[in-house]
Enzyme design. Structure first.
Site, mmCIF file in Angstrom:
data_model
loop_
_atom_site.group_PDB
_atom_site.id
_atom_site.type_symbol
_atom_site.label_atom_id
_atom_site.label_comp_id
_atom_site.label_asym_id
_atom_site.label_seq_id
_atom_site.Cartn_x
_atom_site.Cartn_y
_atom_site.Cartn_z
ATOM 1 N N ARG A 130 12.618 28.461 8.939
ATOM 2 C CA ARG A 130 11.252 28.443 8.384
ATOM 3 C C ARG A 130 11.180 27.795 7.005
ATOM 4 N NH1 ARG A 130 11.524 33.575 10.668
ATOM 5 N NH2 ARG A 130 10.390 33.670 12.654
ATOM 6 N N LYS A 152 5.018 14.121 2.286
ATOM 7 C CA LYS A 152 4.639 13.969 3.700
ATOM 8 C C LYS A 152 5.916 13.784 4.516
ATOM 9 C CE LYS A 152 0.103 11.736 3.777
ATOM 10 N NZ LYS A 152 -0.550 10.475 4.211
ATOM 11 N N GLU A 194 4.437 -2.473 -1.073
ATOM 12 C CA GLU A 194 3.860 -1.204 -1.536
ATOM 13 C C GLU A 194 3.817 -1.156 -3.073
ATOM 14 O OE1 GLU A 194 2.539 0.872 0.660
ATOM 15 O OE2 GLU A 194 3.656 0.657 2.541
ATOM 16 N N LYS A 242 1.817 6.768 -7.667
ATOM 17 C CA LYS A 242 1.695 7.610 -6.478
ATOM 18 C C LYS A 242 1.608 9.076 -6.878
ATOM 19 C CE LYS A 242 2.873 8.749 -1.855
ATOM 20 N NZ LYS A 242 3.594 8.506 -0.618
ATOM 21 N N GLU A 252 -4.564 14.741 1.044
ATOM 22 C CA GLU A 252 -5.334 13.586 1.514
ATOM 23 C C GLU A 252 -6.713 13.948 2.053
ATOM 24 O OE1 GLU A 252 -3.024 10.724 3.682
ATOM 25 O OE2 GLU A 252 -4.776 9.505 4.114
ATOM 26 N N ARG A 256 -6.312 10.384 -2.196
ATOM 27 C CA ARG A 256 -5.031 9.924 -1.638
ATOM 28 C C ARG A 256 -5.256 8.817 -0.617
ATOM 29 N NH1 ARG A 256 0.386 13.642 -0.341
ATOM 30 N NH2 ARG A 256 1.675 11.880 0.291
ATOM 31 N N ASN A 260 -4.095 3.959 1.171
ATOM 32 C CA ASN A 260 -4.189 3.228 2.437
ATOM 33 C C ASN A 260 -4.714 1.804 2.261
ATOM 34 O OD1 ASN A 260 -3.225 5.337 3.957
ATOM 35 N ND2 ASN A 260 -5.251 6.241 4.217
ATOM 36 N N HIS A 263 -3.829 -0.803 4.723
ATOM 37 C CA HIS A 263 -3.212 -0.111 5.863
ATOM 38 C C HIS A 263 -4.078 -0.094 7.114
ATOM 39 C CE1 HIS A 263 -0.171 0.916 2.972
ATOM 40 N NE2 HIS A 263 0.506 1.643 3.830
ATOM 41 N N HIS A 267 -1.975 -1.526 9.857
ATOM 42 C CA HIS A 267 -1.526 -0.691 10.982
ATOM 43 C C HIS A 267 -1.886 -1.303 12.324
ATOM 44 C CE1 HIS A 267 -1.084 3.340 8.624
ATOM 45 N NE2 HIS A 267 0.036 2.653 8.666
ATOM 46 N N HIS A 281 6.769 -2.653 8.489
ATOM 47 C CA HIS A 281 5.594 -1.975 7.930
ATOM 48 C C HIS A 281 5.080 -2.677 6.661
ATOM 49 C CE1 HIS A 281 2.864 1.174 6.663
ATOM 50 N NE2 HIS A 281 3.446 1.152 5.486
#
Ligand code: NAD
Ligand code: ZN
Length: 393
Positions: A130, A152, A194, A242, A252, A256, A260, A263, A267, A281
């Site tokens: 956990r 994340k 990035e 960041k 987000e 946040r 993107n 993106h 994407h 990416h």
């Protein structure tokens, strides 16, 4: 520039998230200090290192030596390199290995690798018993400036990327910029997209600095006078940008989303290329940012010359800036223009990526270099017309 960074010693940034706050140490050669830093955080803990086969070959021995020097026992879990490792099967394998290594509460997982290992190792740490604490040791530029910051973690589902995961912050990040010396140039360049993103979204001065200094960021040269070396400076500015956004909006729900930038378009192309080596990416994000600035100019938000300036910098480092810059699909043996799905299929990919409300899409657009904003009300028909034109260029 803001706050000059000192040349000597590591740069320490703090991500201020209350009881989940942690330090990010940035500097050349910091892997050697891994054991000492961990010993001062957690005396007497056991450690398991999660890494991939490529990084294990290059850097695992040095990480183990640094731990041993501080009297810390370690074991390792080595998984195949590549995006397909972010799977349920590998997650199970890593969790089982951590349990077999008797990693308990109070012990530590170290994610030594790029974003794939950070996401997989961090998620496994969140799940085993956990939740056990973990340390990120990012070894790609993308991981140092992006994925290791902000907590994340995720694996992919058959329905799409990063769909199963958790917000789970590390207790320490060690970004050793010397580890990037072994990174293939193409991977470095993809991560650099990035870095540029942080300038474009909120810091014109940083973008200007990158225009002037990007070659030295790539080369990884030494400090100048009493200022930090260019690569360390770029990593540090990115991490600060960041961290500032994550501190405002950890989960987000608002700001946040600015991260993107590039993106939504990016994407869609990444997915159309099947998340393959055809388009990494960061390369997709380079293309996506070029399109986002072009689209902003088309809407009259910025002068065309400003979009052209962004595109010129991305092109100078070798990132794709128009659809035809991406190499053809090797499986189809066709030319690049013909090997993208049609505009309708691309629009479906965009709609999957972002919520569409009554034909309206959300995009991150710009009112200038360093002035990105969230636009919730973009007409899908307008995007479709723009994309059709881009696909035929
Ligand atoms: N969690 C987040 O906030 C976040 C943010 C952005 C991206 N990501 C995720 O990150 C992943 C991409 O990360 P990535 O680009 O680092 O990919 P990656 O982890 O696959 O690394 C790229 C390649 O470089 C190799 N490599 C790593 N370090 C090396 C080194 N020092 N020398 C030589 N080779 C090295 C790896 O083995 C791999 O083959 C994606 O899965 C993406 O979803 C997560
Ligand atoms: Zn990205």
């Amino acid at each position: 520039m803001t706050a000059p960074l000192q040349a000597n010693g590591p740069i320490i940034e703090n991500v201020a998230l209350g009881d989940r706050a942690y330090d990010i140490a940035i500097g050349r050669g910091l892997l050697a200090t891994l054991g000492a830093r961990i010993a001062s955080l957690r005396s007497g803990c056991k450690v398991a290192i999660v890494t991939d086969e490529t990084v294990a070959r290059l850097h695992l021995a040095a990480a183990e030596a640094a731990l041993k020097a501080a009297g810390i026992a370690s074991s390792s879990v080595v998984v195949p390199a590549g995006e397909s490792t972010k799977s349920f099967r590998m997650l199970e394998r890593v969790c089982d290995a951590l349990i077999a290594a008797k990693i308990e509460r109070g012990d530590l997982v170290i994610a030594l690798g790029g974003g794939v290992i950070g996401d997989l190792g961090g998620f496994a740490a969140a799940l085993v018993r956990r939740g056990v604490d973990y340390v990120q040791v990012p070894t790609t530029l993308l991981a140092q400036v992006d994925s290791s910051v902000g907590g994340k973690t995720a694996i992919n589902s058959s329905h799409g990327k990063n769909l199963v995961g958790a917000f789970y912050q590390p207790i320490l990040v060690i970004a050793d910029t010397a580890l990037l010396d072994t990174l293939p140039r193409r991977e470095f360049r993809a991560g650099y997209a990035e870095v540029v993103k942080y300038g474009l979204l909120g810091d014109l001065h940083f973008f200007e600095w990158l225009e002037a200094n990007w070659q030295e960021v790539f080369a990884g040269g030494p400090a100048r006078g009493n200022l930090a070396a260019p690569r360390e400076f770029a990593v540090c500015k990115s991490v600060q940008a960041k961290a500032a956004i994550v501190q405002r909006d950890e989960r987000e729900t608002g700001d946040r989303m600015l991260l993107n930038l590039g993106h939504t378009f990016g994407h869609a192309f990444e997915a159309a290329a099947g998340f393959s080596d055809r388009l990494l990416h960061g390369e997709a994000i380079g293309l996506g940012m070029a399109l986002a600035f072009e689209f902003s100019a088309r809407r009259g938000l910025i002068p065309q010359a400003e979009a052209a300036r962004v595109i010129a910098h991305l092109a100078a480092v070798g990132l794709p800036v128009k659809v035809s810059d991406v190499a053809g699909d090797p499986l189809r043996q066709s030319d690049s223009a013909a090997s993208w799905p049609g505009v309708d299929a691309m629009m479906d990919l965009i709609a999957q990526d972002k919520k569409v409300k009554r034909g309206r899409l959300t995009f991150i657009l710009a009112r200038g270099i360093g002035q990105a904003f969230i636009e919730n009300n973009v007409d899908a028909a307008e995007v479709r017309a723009f994309l059709a034109e881009q696909l035929s260029r």
